[in-house]
Design a protein around this motif. Structure first.
Motif, PDB file in Angstrom:
ATOM      1  N   VAL A 113       0.568  -3.157   1.121  1.00 36.27           N
ATOM      2  CA  VAL A 113       2.019  -3.424   1.454  1.00 36.27           C
ATOM      3  C   VAL A 113       1.943  -5.112   0.997  1.00 36.27           C
ATOM      4  O   VAL A 113       0.873  -5.168   1.827  1.00 36.27           O
ATOM      5  N   ILE A 114       3.039  -5.246   0.481  1.00 40.18           N
ATOM      6  CA  ILE A 114       2.697  -6.703  -0.041  1.00 40.18           C
ATOM      7  C   ILE A 114       2.953  -7.872   0.696  1.00 40.18           C
ATOM      8  O   ILE A 114       4.616  -7.097   1.323  1.00 40.18           O
ATOM      9  N   THR A 115       2.643  -8.773   1.710  1.00 38.69           N
ATOM     10  CA  THR A 115       2.908  -9.753   2.729  1.00 38.69           C
ATOM     11  C   THR A 115       3.246 -10.737   2.200  1.00 38.69           C
ATOM     12  O   THR A 115       4.291 -11.875   2.539  1.00 38.69           O
ATOM     13  N   GLU A 116       2.958 -11.319   1.531  1.00 40.24           N
ATOM     14  CA  GLU A 116       3.023 -12.675   0.489  1.00 40.24           C
ATOM     15  C   GLU A 116       3.111 -12.169  -1.378  1.00 40.24           C
ATOM     16  O   GLU A 116       1.851 -11.902  -1.865  1.00 40.24           O
ATOM     17  N   ALA A 117       3.845 -12.945  -1.731  1.00 39.76           N
ATOM     18  CA  ALA A 117       3.777 -12.778  -4.008  1.00 39.76           C
ATOM     19  C   ALA A 117       4.093 -14.211  -4.042  1.00 39.76           C
ATOM     20  O   ALA A 117       4.856 -14.952  -3.556  1.00 39.76           O
ATOM     21  N   GLU A 118       3.081 -15.166  -4.750  1.00 41.46           N
ATOM     22  CA  GLU A 118       3.436 -16.438  -5.467  1.00 41.46           C
ATOM     23  C   GLU A 118       3.045 -15.932  -6.836  1.00 41.46           C
ATOM     24  O   GLU A 118       1.726 -15.784  -7.427  1.00 41.46           O
ATOM     25  N   LEU A 119       3.975 -15.637  -7.469  1.00 41.55           N
ATOM     26  CA  LEU A 119       3.690 -14.838  -9.477  1.00 41.55           C
ATOM     27  C   LEU A 119       3.687 -16.822  -9.447  1.00 41.55           C
ATOM     28  O   LEU A 119       5.294 -18.137  -9.817  1.00 41.55           O
ATOM     29  N   GLY A 120       3.244 -16.927 -10.409  1.00 42.53           N
ATOM     30  CA  GLY A 120       3.388 -18.461 -11.315  1.00 42.53           C
ATOM     31  C   GLY A 120       2.026 -18.431 -12.412  1.00 42.53           C
ATOM     32  O   GLY A 120       1.454 -17.326 -12.230  1.00 42.53           O
ATOM     33  N   ASN A 121       1.973 -19.510 -12.539  1.00 40.01           N
ATOM     34  CA  ASN A 121       0.660 -19.989 -12.954  1.00 40.01           C
ATOM     35  C   ASN A 121      -0.114 -20.660 -12.291  1.00 40.01           C
ATOM     36  O   ASN A 121       0.018 -20.852 -11.347  1.00 40.01           O
ATOM     37  N   PRO A 122      -1.625 -20.139 -12.307  1.00 44.19           N
ATOM     38  CA  PRO A 122      -2.004 -19.992 -13.591  1.00 44.19           C
ATOM     39  C   PRO A 122      -2.246 -17.936 -13.531  1.00 44.19           C
ATOM     40  O   PRO A 122      -2.053 -17.444 -14.991  1.00 44.19           O
ATOM     41  N   HIS A 123      -2.115 -17.573 -12.433  1.00 45.75           N
ATOM     42  CA  HIS A 123      -1.471 -16.321 -12.148  1.00 45.75           C
ATOM     43  C   HIS A 123      -1.051 -15.583 -11.314  1.00 45.75           C
ATOM     44  O   HIS A 123      -0.841 -16.752 -10.482  1.00 45.75           O
ATOM     45  N   GLY A 124       0.170 -14.497 -10.818  1.00 46.60           N
ATOM     46  CA  GLY A 124      -0.052 -14.518 -10.039  1.00 46.60           C
ATOM     47  C   GLY A 124      -0.791 -14.184  -9.091  1.00 46.60           C
ATOM     48  O   GLY A 124      -1.809 -13.464  -8.840  1.00 46.60           O
ATOM     49  N   VAL A 125      -0.906 -14.035  -7.679  1.00 48.09           N
ATOM     50  CA  VAL A 125      -1.370 -13.910  -6.828  1.00 48.09           C
ATOM     51  C   VAL A 125      -0.504 -12.687  -5.120  1.00 48.09           C
ATOM     52  O   VAL A 125       0.763 -13.763  -4.785  1.00 48.09           O
ATOM     53  N   LEU A 126      -0.999 -11.774  -4.609  1.00 47.88           N
ATOM     54  CA  LEU A 126       0.044 -10.995  -4.007  1.00 47.88           C
ATOM     55  C   LEU A 126      -1.184 -10.949  -2.939  1.00 47.88           C
ATOM     56  O   LEU A 126      -2.864 -10.907  -2.466  1.00 47.88           O
ATOM     57  N   THR A 127      -0.632 -11.217  -1.386  1.00 50.22           N
ATOM     58  CA  THR A 127      -1.626 -10.740  -0.236  1.00 50.22           C
ATOM     59  C   THR A 127      -1.205  -9.567  -0.137  1.00 50.22           C
ATOM     60  O   THR A 127       0.029  -9.309   0.492  1.00 50.22           O
ATOM     61  N   VAL A 128      -2.282  -8.066   0.140  1.00 55.45           N
ATOM     62  CA  VAL A 128      -1.364  -6.886   0.714  1.00 55.45           C
ATOM     63  C   VAL A 128      -2.321  -6.833   1.392  1.00 55.45           C
ATOM     64  O   VAL A 128      -3.265  -6.923   1.546  1.00 55.45           O
ATOM     65  N   GLU A 129      -1.718  -6.203   2.430  1.00 54.25           N
ATOM     66  CA  GLU A 129      -1.969  -4.873   3.444  1.00 54.25           C
ATOM     67  C   GLU A 129      -2.709  -3.637   3.003  1.00 54.25           C
ATOM     68  O   GLU A 129      -1.738  -2.879   2.920  1.00 54.25           O
ATOM     69  N   VAL A 130      -3.936  -3.384   3.455  1.00 52.54           N
ATOM     70  CA  VAL A 130      -4.543  -2.544   2.824  1.00 52.54           C
ATOM     71  C   VAL A 130      -5.546  -1.487   4.215  1.00 52.54           C
ATOM     72  O   VAL A 130      -6.590  -2.483   4.049  1.00 52.54           O
ATOM     73  N   ASP A 131      -4.549  -0.214   4.841  1.00 49.37           N
ATOM     74  CA  ASP A 131      -5.818  -0.075   5.271  1.00 49.37           C
ATOM     75  C   ASP A 131      -5.982  -1.016   6.542  1.00 49.37           C
ATOM     76  O   ASP A 131      -7.132  -0.986   7.447  1.00 49.37           O
ATOM     77  N   GLY A 132      -5.611  -2.012   7.299  1.00 47.72           N
ATOM     78  CA  GLY A 132      -5.956  -2.865   8.279  1.00 47.72           C
ATOM     79  C   GLY A 132      -6.741  -4.370   7.741  1.00 47.72           C
ATOM     80  O   GLY A 132      -6.762  -4.854   8.236  1.00 47.72           O
ATOM     81  N   GLU A 133      -7.110  -4.274   6.367  1.00 54.33           N
ATOM     82  CA  GLU A 133      -7.551  -5.715   6.143  1.00 54.33           C
ATOM     83  C   GLU A 133      -6.569  -6.187   5.123  1.00 54.33           C
ATOM     84  O   GLU A 133      -5.332  -5.459   4.434  1.00 54.33           O
ATOM     85  N   THR A 134      -6.592  -7.576   5.140  1.00 56.92           N
ATOM     86  CA  THR A 134      -5.911  -8.444   3.892  1.00 56.92           C
ATOM     87  C   THR A 134      -6.126  -8.268   2.561  1.00 56.92           C
ATOM     88  O   THR A 134      -8.318  -8.735   2.326  1.00 56.92           O
ATOM     89  N   TRP A 135      -5.944  -8.218   1.339  1.00 55.54           N
ATOM     90  CA  TRP A 135      -6.840  -7.880   0.365  1.00 55.54           C
ATOM     91  C   TRP A 135      -5.656  -9.058  -0.493  1.00 55.54           C
ATOM     92  O   TRP A 135      -4.457  -9.579  -0.419  1.00 55.54           O
ATOM     93  N   THR A 136      -6.623  -9.563  -1.656  1.00 59.03           N
ATOM     94  CA  THR A 136      -6.457 -10.186  -2.476  1.00 59.03           C
ATOM     95  C   THR A 136      -5.914 -11.090  -3.523  1.00 59.03           C
ATOM     96  O   THR A 136      -7.153  -9.614  -4.254  1.00 59.03           O
ATOM     97  N   LEU A 137      -4.621  -9.973  -4.566  1.00 61.29           N
ATOM     98  CA  LEU A 137      -5.379  -9.268  -5.647  1.00 61.29           C
ATOM     99  C   LEU A 137      -4.009  -9.986  -6.510  1.00 61.29           C
ATOM    100  O   LEU A 137      -3.442 -10.700  -6.650  1.00 61.29           O
ATOM    101  N   GLU A 138      -5.479  -9.981  -8.163  1.00 62.43           N
ATOM    102  CA  GLU A 138      -4.544 -11.472  -8.926  1.00 62.43           C
ATOM    103  C   GLU A 138      -3.827 -10.241  -9.922  1.00 62.43           C
ATOM    104  O   GLU A 138      -4.518  -9.629 -10.362  1.00 62.43           O
TER     105      GLU A 138
END
Length: 122
Positions: free
Chosen positions: A40-65
């Protein structure tokens, strides 16, 4: 002599920072293999140089570019699609350093809809 030394140190520092930025924004920092994450996305920053999502995955926080704005648009992403509270399934290349919990997303799904950001390493 002090000016030459100062200029050399400055040039070296700029080269080091530029090299790190170039390496990060390419694919060199990834493993070369894909993983599949759903969370589940907890934060979203879309823009340059690329978008960055913070996602909770099974109790871990991942950063998805995700892609640059033009790449996201080309894939069909609309304003508000990537927002906190939205479930996302993403496939992409994770960072070679597994402790980073960082992924460069190649494709993702919101519900049943697939969004293709990269075809190969374009």
């Amino acid at each position: 002599m002090k000016r030459i030394l100062a200029a050399a140190v400055l040039a070296l520092g700029l080269f080091w920072q530029t090299g790190a930025a170039i390496a990060h924004h390419g694919w060199a920092w990834t493993t070369g293999g894909n993983i599949d994450l759903t969370g589940v996305i907890t934060e979203a920053e879309l823009g340059n140089p690329h978008g960055v999502l913070t996602v909770e995955v099974d109790g871990e926080t991942w950063t998805l570019e995700v892609g640059q704005p033009w790449r996201n648009e080309r894939a069909g992403v609309r304003d508000g699609d990537l927002a906190p509270g939205v479930e996302i399934r993403a496939i992409g290349e994770p960072a070679a350093d597994k402790s980073e919990k960082l992924m460069k997303v190649e494709r993702f799904w919101l519900g049943d809809r697939e969004y293709v950001l990269y075809q190969g390493r374009d």
